[in-house]
Design an enzyme around this catalytic site. Sequence first.
Site, PDB file in Angstrom:
ATOM      1  N   CYS A  57      13.303  99.061  37.502  1.00  0.00           N
ATOM      2  CA  CYS A  57      12.634 100.375  37.199  1.00  0.00           C
ATOM      3  C   CYS A  57      11.265 100.078  36.399  1.00  0.00           C
ATOM      4  O   CYS A  57      10.958  99.104  35.955  1.00  0.00           O
ATOM      5  CB  CYS A  57      13.822 101.325  36.413  1.00  0.00           C
ATOM      6  SG  CYS A  57      15.238 101.436  37.012  1.00  0.00           S
ATOM      7  N   GLU A  59      10.453 101.726  33.749  1.00  0.00           N
ATOM      8  CA  GLU A  59      10.368 101.375  32.478  1.00  0.00           C
ATOM      9  C   GLU A  59      10.785 100.113  31.924  1.00  0.00           C
ATOM     10  O   GLU A  59      10.344  99.637  30.837  1.00  0.00           O
ATOM     11  CB  GLU A  59      11.502 102.393  31.617  1.00  0.00           C
ATOM     12  CG  GLU A  59      11.199 103.810  31.904  1.00  0.00           C
ATOM     13  CD  GLU A  59      11.900 104.344  33.342  1.00  0.00           C
ATOM     14  OE1 GLU A  59      12.280 105.692  33.609  1.00  0.00           O
ATOM     15  OE2 GLU A  59      12.045 103.559  34.329  1.00  0.00           O
TER      16      GLU A  59
END
Length: 136
Positions: A57, A59
């Site tokens: 991801c 993040e």
Amino acid sequence: MPALPDFDALFAAAAAIQPRAYAPYSRFRVGAALLSNDGAVYTGCNVENAAYPVGTCAEAGAIAAMIAGGGQAIRAILVFGEGPELVTPCGACRQRIREFAAPETQVAVAGPEGIRARFTLAELLPASFGPANLPR
């Protein structure tokens, strides 16, 4: 009371990294930018893999960049995605963010038109388990 993070700078950084995402399977590109405790901004984008769920991801990429760059804590984070729905961090990323952020840390969610919503980490991950739960 600490000053609010510069979400305009985080938006610009996340919007700049989002097109670099490697998303040939979902075609859903996400960018993230975080402000670390030392004032530096770190970015990440999602990187998919044909062998699901091996992808990363946005993040998680930004957090890895922060750690590699010497940062130790997240002061604020912004997630940039497209489409009509809010692109909030997935459950795993909420926990990843919690590892390096306090419950009151601001999490902004944005799209091409700008910031769509802001939450605290506690709102996204209430009654969370974090580093303080483990003995030192």
